[in-house]
Motif scaffolding. Structure first.
Motif, PDB file in Angstrom:
ATOM      1  N   MET A  42       0.793  -1.151   0.121  1.00  0.00           N
ATOM      2  CA  MET A  42       0.059  -0.044   0.057  1.00  0.00           C
ATOM      3  C   MET A  42       0.836   1.281  -0.075  1.00  0.00           C
ATOM      4  SD  MET A  42      -3.037   1.260   2.658  1.00  0.00           S
ATOM      5  CE  MET A  42      -3.935  -0.250   2.210  1.00  0.00           C
ATOM      6  N   LYS A  43       0.472   2.132  -0.748  1.00  0.00           N
ATOM      7  CA  LYS A  43       1.249   3.477  -0.896  1.00  0.00           C
ATOM      8  C   LYS A  43       1.131   4.262   0.608  1.00  0.00           C
ATOM      9  CE  LYS A  43       0.668   4.315  -5.702  1.00  0.00           C
ATOM     10  NZ  LYS A  43       0.342   5.156  -6.887  1.00  0.00           N
ATOM     11  N   PRO A  44       2.177   4.979   0.767  1.00  0.00           N
ATOM     12  CA  PRO A  44       1.944   5.706   2.079  1.00  0.00           C
ATOM     13  C   PRO A  44       1.675   6.922   1.770  1.00  0.00           C
ATOM     14  CG  PRO A  44       4.255   5.978   1.071  1.00  0.00           C
ATOM     15  CD  PRO A  44       3.509   4.787   0.314  1.00  0.00           C
ATOM     16  N   TRP A  45       0.808   7.541   2.779  1.00  0.00           N
ATOM     17  CA  TRP A  45       0.371   8.981   2.745  1.00  0.00           C
ATOM     18  C   TRP A  45       1.477   9.902   2.625  1.00  0.00           C
ATOM     19  CZ3 TRP A  45      -4.572  10.057   2.101  1.00  0.00           C
ATOM     20  CH2 TRP A  45      -5.715   9.139   2.529  1.00  0.00           C
ATOM     21  N   LYS A  46       1.080  11.020   1.810  1.00  0.00           N
ATOM     22  CA  LYS A  46       2.212  12.178   2.023  1.00  0.00           C
ATOM     23  C   LYS A  46       1.260  13.580   2.128  1.00  0.00           C
ATOM     24  CE  LYS A  46       2.054  12.506  -3.097  1.00  0.00           C
ATOM     25  NZ  LYS A  46       2.684  12.821  -4.248  1.00  0.00           N
ATOM     26  N   VAL A  47       2.217  14.237   2.877  1.00  0.00           N
ATOM     27  CA  VAL A  47       1.589  15.592   3.012  1.00  0.00           C
ATOM     28  C   VAL A  47       1.825  16.591   1.755  1.00  0.00           C
ATOM     29  CG1 VAL A  47       1.854  17.597   4.519  1.00  0.00           C
ATOM     30  CG2 VAL A  47       2.085  15.397   5.368  1.00  0.00           C
ATOM     31  N   ILE A  48       0.390  17.170   1.460  1.00  0.00           N
ATOM     32  CA  ILE A  48       0.382  18.013   0.473  1.00  0.00           C
ATOM     33  C   ILE A  48       0.519  19.405   0.718  1.00  0.00           C
ATOM     34  CG2 ILE A  48      -1.031  18.777  -1.691  1.00  0.00           C
ATOM     35  CD1 ILE A  48      -0.019  15.832  -1.876  1.00  0.00           C
ATOM     36  N   ASP A  49      -0.179  19.705   1.829  1.00  0.00           N
ATOM     37  CA  ASP A  49       0.027  21.120   2.386  1.00  0.00           C
ATOM     38  C   ASP A  49      -0.636  21.097   3.811  1.00  0.00           C
ATOM     39  OD1 ASP A  49       0.412  24.020   2.210  1.00  0.00           O
ATOM     40  OD2 ASP A  49      -1.264  24.535   1.111  1.00  0.00           O
ATOM     41  N   ARG A  50      -0.321  22.185   4.531  1.00  0.00           N
ATOM     42  CA  ARG A  50      -0.775  22.490   5.888  1.00  0.00           C
ATOM     43  C   ARG A  50      -1.141  24.018   6.043  1.00  0.00           C
ATOM     44  NH1 ARG A  50       2.094  18.831   9.191  1.00  0.00           N
ATOM     45  NH2 ARG A  50       3.754  17.842   8.200  1.00  0.00           N
ATOM     46  N   ALA A  51      -2.133  24.231   7.007  1.00  0.00           N
ATOM     47  CA  ALA A  51      -2.739  25.568   7.420  1.00  0.00           C
ATOM     48  C   ALA A  51      -3.085  25.661   8.552  1.00  0.00           C
ATOM     49  CB  ALA A  51      -3.969  25.552   6.269  1.00  0.00           C
ATOM     50  N   PRO A  52      -3.043  26.529   9.340  1.00  0.00           N
ATOM     51  CA  PRO A  52      -3.672  26.777  10.593  1.00  0.00           C
ATOM     52  C   PRO A  52      -4.977  26.400  10.685  1.00  0.00           C
ATOM     53  CG  PRO A  52      -2.327  28.810   9.877  1.00  0.00           C
ATOM     54  CD  PRO A  52      -2.737  28.007   8.660  1.00  0.00           C
ATOM     55  N   ALA A  53      -5.398  25.864  11.646  1.00  0.00           N
ATOM     56  CA  ALA A  53      -6.998  25.493  12.150  1.00  0.00           C
ATOM     57  C   ALA A  53      -7.497  26.535  12.748  1.00  0.00           C
ATOM     58  CB  ALA A  53      -6.818  24.248  12.805  1.00  0.00           C
ATOM     59  N   PRO A  54      -8.651  27.140  12.688  1.00  0.00           N
ATOM     60  CA  PRO A  54      -9.253  27.743  13.433  1.00  0.00           C
ATOM     61  C   PRO A  54      -9.497  27.383  15.046  1.00  0.00           C
ATOM     62  CG  PRO A  54     -10.765  27.337  11.315  1.00  0.00           C
ATOM     63  CD  PRO A  54      -9.676  26.270  11.559  1.00  0.00           C
ATOM     64  N   GLY A  55      -9.017  28.381  15.913  1.00  0.00           N
ATOM     65  CA  GLY A  55      -8.696  27.950  17.258  1.00  0.00           C
ATOM     66  C   GLY A  55      -7.594  27.300  17.639  1.00  0.00           C
ATOM     67  N   GLY A  56      -6.741  27.281  16.894  1.00  0.00           N
ATOM     68  CA  GLY A  56      -5.408  26.587  17.050  1.00  0.00           C
ATOM     69  C   GLY A  56      -5.123  25.246  16.643  1.00  0.00           C
ATOM     70  N   GLY A  57      -4.117  24.631  16.455  1.00  0.00           N
ATOM     71  CA  GLY A  57      -3.792  23.386  15.639  1.00  0.00           C
ATOM     72  C   GLY A  57      -3.357  23.751  14.300  1.00  0.00           C
ATOM     73  N   GLU A  58      -3.515  22.568  13.445  1.00  0.00           N
ATOM     74  CA  GLU A  58      -3.050  22.528  12.148  1.00  0.00           C
ATOM     75  C   GLU A  58      -3.964  21.853  11.457  1.00  0.00           C
ATOM     76  OE1 GLU A  58       1.225  22.751  10.088  1.00  0.00           O
ATOM     77  OE2 GLU A  58       0.757  20.670  11.067  1.00  0.00           O
ATOM     78  N   LEU A  59      -4.475  22.086  10.484  1.00  0.00           N
ATOM     79  CA  LEU A  59      -5.218  21.469   9.083  1.00  0.00           C
ATOM     80  C   LEU A  59      -3.804  20.882   8.238  1.00  0.00           C
ATOM     81  CD1 LEU A  59      -8.279  23.535   8.325  1.00  0.00           C
ATOM     82  CD2 LEU A  59      -8.168  21.383   9.383  1.00  0.00           C
ATOM     83  N   VAL A  60      -4.102  19.465   7.886  1.00  0.00           N
ATOM     84  CA  VAL A  60      -2.951  19.101   7.070  1.00  0.00           C
ATOM     85  C   VAL A  60      -3.724  18.192   5.907  1.00  0.00           C
ATOM     86  CG1 VAL A  60      -0.884  17.285   6.715  1.00  0.00           C
ATOM     87  CG2 VAL A  60      -1.363  18.767   8.831  1.00  0.00           C
ATOM     88  N   LEU A  61      -3.341  18.535   4.627  1.00  0.00           N
ATOM     89  CA  LEU A  61      -3.960  17.607   3.659  1.00  0.00           C
ATOM     90  C   LEU A  61      -3.067  16.578   3.253  1.00  0.00           C
ATOM     91  CD1 LEU A  61      -6.118  17.411   1.120  1.00  0.00           C
ATOM     92  CD2 LEU A  61      -4.666  19.245  -0.161  1.00  0.00           C
ATOM     93  N   HIS A  62      -3.500  15.415   3.153  1.00  0.00           N
ATOM     94  CA  HIS A  62      -2.839  14.294   2.842  1.00  0.00           C
ATOM     95  C   HIS A  62      -3.311  13.622   1.475  1.00  0.00           C
ATOM     96  CE1 HIS A  62      -0.793  13.504   6.882  1.00  0.00           C
ATOM     97  NE2 HIS A  62      -2.150  14.317   6.991  1.00  0.00           N
TER      98      HIS A  62
END
Length: 226
Positions: free
Chosen positions: A1-21
């Motif tokens: 199975m192919k591994p996940w790779k990170v395409i982009d990141r962005a700040p999440a509302p209220g803190g933390g991080e959104l990550v597009l895989h």
């Protein structure tokens, strides 16, 4: 199975991080390591649009979609509306809009390019507060549901004040459909107190039998005084 790779990141509302895989042709958005949405599972999002837009195909309907996600809800909504309708999409995170205009656009057939769509990069609550009696349907998928909230700022929307705001934004007998990862009997009671005739629908996450179920809370605005 192919591994996940990170395409982009962005700040999440209220803190933390959104990550597009991405893994092959599959995409997922995670916040702080927790999966919010995946291109594997979008049947319940499409069911939202089916329920909310029943009977609107021949009208100049006004529809508000809270939460862009991967674009599947918007696409399913457009497929059920006529050429004179308008769909307002409220998405708080600019990066999610950019992803849907770029790498994610083909997933749902590029719905943001439809002339009936207007994207508002702001909180859906701000739109609801200034839209008295405007919408035929409101579709809310801004978190994991009333109980499984990942962003604290969304809590008001699932409370009685938020539901009353939704009720005022709807036309008479307008409908709201709220997506949730799980059931929540207390939320049903809050909807009823806010003036909605309420129904709960369990629907397959993948749009077919088998696999996990998601919950749709359906509310039809009762006439004033009813």
């Amino acid at each position: 199975m192919k591994p996940w790779k990170v395409i982009d990141r962005a700040p999440a509302p209220g803190g933390g991080e959104l990550v597009l895989h991405q893994r092959g042709e599959e995409f997922a958005i995670r916040v702080n390591g927790r999966e919010l949405m995946s291109s594997r599972q979008h049947g319940s999002e499409e069911k939202m649009a089916e329920v909310a837009c029943t009977g609107l195909g021949g009208k100049r309907a006004q529809v508000l979609v809270g939460g862009l996600g991967l674009g599947y809800t918007v696409r399913a909504t457009l497929e059920r509306l006529g050429p004179s309708s308008q769909v307002v999409v409220a998405e708080l995170v600019p990066a999610v809009v950019a992803w849907n205009q770029g790498v994610l656009a083909p997933l749902a057939g590029r719905p943001l390019e439809d002339a009936r769509v207007r994207v508002e990069t702001r909180d859906v609550g701000d739109i609801l507060r200034t839209a008295e009696g405007h919408y035929d349907a409101v579709l809310l998928d801004v978190d994991n549901g009333p109980e499984a909230i990942t962003q604290e700022g969304n809590r008001w929307l699932y409370g009685e004040r938020g539901l009353a705001t939704v009720r005022r934004a709807l036309k008479p007998r307008g409908v709201v459909v709220v997506w949730s990862a799980s059931a929540d009997p207390a939320f049903v009671q809050r909807m009823k107190r806010a003036g909605f005739d309420t129904e709960v629908l369990e629907t397959p996450a993948r749009g077919k039998a088998g696999g996990p179920l998601h919950t749709l809370f359906i509310g039809r605005a009762r006439p004033s005084g009813a």
